[in-house]
Design a protein around this motif. Sequence first.
Motif, PDB file in Angstrom:
ATOM      1  N   SER A   1     -36.945 -15.408  -6.539  1.00  0.00           N
ATOM      2  CA  SER A   1     -38.005 -14.398  -6.409  1.00  0.00           C
ATOM      3  C   SER A   1     -38.523 -14.403  -4.977  1.00  0.00           C
ATOM      4  CB  SER A   1     -39.160 -14.715  -7.360  1.00  0.00           C
ATOM      5  OG  SER A   1     -40.259 -13.887  -7.065  1.00  0.00           O
TER       6      SER A   1
ATOM      7  N   LYS B   1     -41.435 -13.752  -4.170  1.00  0.00           N
ATOM      8  CA  LYS B   1     -42.856 -14.153  -4.177  1.00  0.00           C
ATOM      9  C   LYS B   1     -42.999 -15.586  -3.697  1.00  0.00           C
ATOM     10  CE  LYS B   1     -44.030 -11.353  -8.169  1.00  0.00           C
ATOM     11  NZ  LYS B   1     -44.112 -11.416  -9.629  1.00  0.00           N
TER      12      LYS B   1
ATOM     13  N   ALA C   1     -42.526 -15.554 -11.881  1.00  0.00           N
ATOM     14  CA  ALA C   1     -42.075 -15.833 -13.242  1.00  0.00           C
ATOM     15  C   ALA C   1     -40.743 -16.589 -13.183  1.00  0.00           C
ATOM     16  CB  ALA C   1     -41.931 -14.528 -14.012  1.00  0.00           C
ATOM     17  N   SER C   2     -39.905 -16.234 -12.178  1.00  0.00           N
ATOM     18  CA  SER C   2     -38.602 -16.910 -12.030  1.00  0.00           C
ATOM     19  C   SER C   2     -38.791 -18.408 -11.799  1.00  0.00           C
ATOM     20  CB  SER C   2     -37.820 -16.322 -10.853  1.00  0.00           C
ATOM     21  OG  SER C   2     -37.730 -14.940 -10.950  1.00  0.00           O
TER      22      SER C   2
ATOM     23  N   LEU D   1     -35.386  -8.965 -12.053  1.00  0.00           N
ATOM     24  CA  LEU D   1     -34.544  -7.759 -12.037  1.00  0.00           C
ATOM     25  C   LEU D   1     -35.207  -6.747 -11.111  1.00  0.00           C
ATOM     26  CD1 LEU D   1     -32.164  -6.173 -13.525  1.00  0.00           C
ATOM     27  CD2 LEU D   1     -33.969  -5.215 -14.956  1.00  0.00           C
TER      28      LEU D   1
ATOM     29  N   VAL E   1     -34.715  -2.857  -9.704  1.00  0.00           N
ATOM     30  CA  VAL E   1     -33.996  -1.581  -9.842  1.00  0.00           C
ATOM     31  C   VAL E   1     -32.683  -1.784 -10.620  1.00  0.00           C
ATOM     32  CG1 VAL E   1     -33.511   0.581  -8.624  1.00  0.00           C
ATOM     33  CG2 VAL E   1     -34.929  -1.130  -7.522  1.00  0.00           C
ATOM     34  N   ASP E   2     -32.841  -2.373 -11.785  1.00  0.00           N
ATOM     35  CA  ASP E   2     -31.714  -2.620 -12.701  1.00  0.00           C
ATOM     36  C   ASP E   2     -30.608  -3.482 -12.105  1.00  0.00           C
ATOM     37  OD1 ASP E   2     -32.806  -1.381 -14.856  1.00  0.00           O
ATOM     38  OD2 ASP E   2     -31.843   0.550 -14.508  1.00  0.00           O
TER      39      ASP E   2
ATOM     40  N   ASN F   1     -35.405 -12.268 -15.286  1.00  0.00           N
ATOM     41  CA  ASN F   1     -36.550 -11.729 -16.031  1.00  0.00           C
ATOM     42  C   ASN F   1     -36.918 -10.381 -15.453  1.00  0.00           C
ATOM     43  OD1 ASN F   1     -39.557 -11.888 -14.761  1.00  0.00           O
ATOM     44  ND2 ASN F   1     -38.193 -13.355 -13.738  1.00  0.00           N
TER      45      ASN F   1
ATOM     46  N   PHE G   1     -40.049  -4.638 -17.754  1.00  0.00           N
ATOM     47  CA  PHE G   1     -40.093  -3.960 -19.042  1.00  0.00           C
ATOM     48  C   PHE G   1     -39.932  -4.988 -20.152  1.00  0.00           C
ATOM     49  CE2 PHE G   1     -38.407  -0.229 -16.480  1.00  0.00           C
ATOM     50  CZ  PHE G   1     -39.632   0.417 -16.436  1.00  0.00           C
TER      51      PHE G   1
HETATM   52  C1  LIG Z   1     -38.909  -3.627  -6.200  1.00  0.00           C
HETATM   53  C2  LIG Z   1     -39.016  -3.940  -7.678  1.00  0.00           C
HETATM   54  C3  LIG Z   1     -38.115  -3.388  -8.578  1.00  0.00           C
HETATM   55  C4  LIG Z   1     -38.211  -3.667  -9.940  1.00  0.00           C
HETATM   56  N1  LIG Z   1     -37.320  -3.106 -10.805  1.00  0.00           N
HETATM   57  C5  LIG Z   1     -37.402  -3.356 -12.139  1.00  0.00           C
HETATM   58  C6  LIG Z   1     -36.486  -2.743 -13.059  1.00  0.00           C
HETATM   59  O1  LIG Z   1     -35.582  -1.997 -12.705  1.00  0.00           O
HETATM   60  N2  LIG Z   1     -36.642  -2.998 -14.379  1.00  0.00           N
HETATM   61  C7  LIG Z   1     -37.620  -3.827 -14.858  1.00  0.00           C
HETATM   62  O2  LIG Z   1     -37.715  -4.027 -16.071  1.00  0.00           O
HETATM   63  N3  LIG Z   1     -38.500  -4.455 -13.993  1.00  0.00           N
HETATM   64  C8  LIG Z   1     -38.410  -4.233 -12.660  1.00  0.00           C
HETATM   65  N4  LIG Z   1     -39.280  -4.838 -11.781  1.00  0.00           N
HETATM   66  C9  LIG Z   1     -40.275  -5.792 -12.301  1.00  0.00           C
HETATM   67  C10 LIG Z   1     -39.848  -7.263 -12.063  1.00  0.00           C
HETATM   68  O3  LIG Z   1     -38.543  -7.510 -12.557  1.00  0.00           O
HETATM   69  C11 LIG Z   1     -40.844  -8.167 -12.831  1.00  0.00           C
HETATM   70  O4  LIG Z   1     -42.138  -7.965 -12.337  1.00  0.00           O
HETATM   71  C12 LIG Z   1     -40.491  -9.630 -12.787  1.00  0.00           C
HETATM   72  O5  LIG Z   1     -41.237 -10.304 -13.792  1.00  0.00           O
HETATM   73  C13 LIG Z   1     -40.804 -10.277 -11.422  1.00  0.00           C
HETATM   74  O6  LIG Z   1     -40.358 -11.613 -11.458  1.00  0.00           O
HETATM   75  P1  LIG Z   1     -40.821 -12.721 -10.385  1.00  0.00           P
HETATM   76  O7  LIG Z   1     -42.276 -13.009 -10.679  1.00  0.00           O
HETATM   77  O8  LIG Z   1     -39.946 -13.879 -10.666  1.00  0.00           O
HETATM   78  O9  LIG Z   1     -40.615 -12.132  -9.010  1.00  0.00           O
HETATM   79  C14 LIG Z   1     -39.227  -4.548 -10.423  1.00  0.00           C
HETATM   80  C15 LIG Z   1     -40.132  -5.100  -9.517  1.00  0.00           C
HETATM   81  C16 LIG Z   1     -40.044  -4.811  -8.164  1.00  0.00           C
HETATM   82  C17 LIG Z   1     -41.052  -5.409  -7.196  1.00  0.00           C
END
Ligand SMILES: Cc1cc2nc3c(=O)[nH]c(=O)nc-3n(C[C@H](O)[C@H](O)[C@H](O)COP(=O)(O)O)c2cc1C
Length: 248
Positions: free
Chosen positions: A9, A11, A16-17, A62, A64-65, A96, A99
Amino acid sequence: MKTVFIDCSPKKKLSASGFIMSLTGLFVLGTKKKEKLRTPADNERILNEIADADNVVFSMPLYVDGIPSHLLPFLKKMEEFCRKNNKELNVYVIANNGFIEGKQNEPLMQNMENFCDRSNIKWCGGLGIGGGVMMNVMRILIVVFLGIALLRTFVSIINEGFFFPIGPWIVYGKQILEVLALGCGIITFDIWLALCINKKKEYGKHYTRIMLPSFVFIICADLFFTIISVIQGGIFRGWFSKKKPTVM
Ligand SMILES: Cc1cc2nc3c(=O)[nH]c(=O)nc-3n(C[C@H](O)[C@H](O)[C@H](O)COP(=O)(O)O)c2cc1C
């Protein structure tokens, strides 16, 4: 057996990762090394760790998919490294997403499987988790409930002179169980993943989610992001934010 865990991640904290990666690490035996991959400056250090590793666990959000773009240059370097050195390695992935459906991570899993194929290393499967943001809510709740239990203990000692009132801690225990119930799918699949890592076995692909009905999840997620937006930059980041976008 050496396992390298990579929190992918971007961050700096509270990802969350990172949280789910640390949870998995609790159940993995042998030598464990935790790494954080945010910038190209991390690439060389992590490759050095992988050089004598048996397993690698990527934990990533994840985007943008798909795979977050800052990870791609590292994967390119790792592919070259593994092919050049004929590296034997088991690769597991935890993804993770925002959605609620964990199945949204399927394209990311396929990309990672292709990466392993190209790199001549062993794809051992992955866990896709929906509602990743709730993992942060869970850990915040555990700390908030702990604070309330401590406060109630303190007030009880002051008012009634009990040395250690048990009531607040019974309530705290119940609250912890409720929070864990939200994550029971994640915890179960996570322990299973750790057992496969320990046995160097294939895990396959599994998808789970936070155990909340979708309509409740949407309300919780909206509240969480509104509070975070207010704390981090004003109401509706980007609309009324104090921070101005940088002109390139
Ligand atoms: C640039 C960007 C793109 C994202 N694209 C998706 C997506 O396509 N589908 C989805 O379900 N979540 C998407 N998310 C949400 C992240 O996957 C989600 O907030 C995740 O829990 C972040 O994990 P982290 O805390 O480990 O970084 C996106 C977030 C960001 C910032």
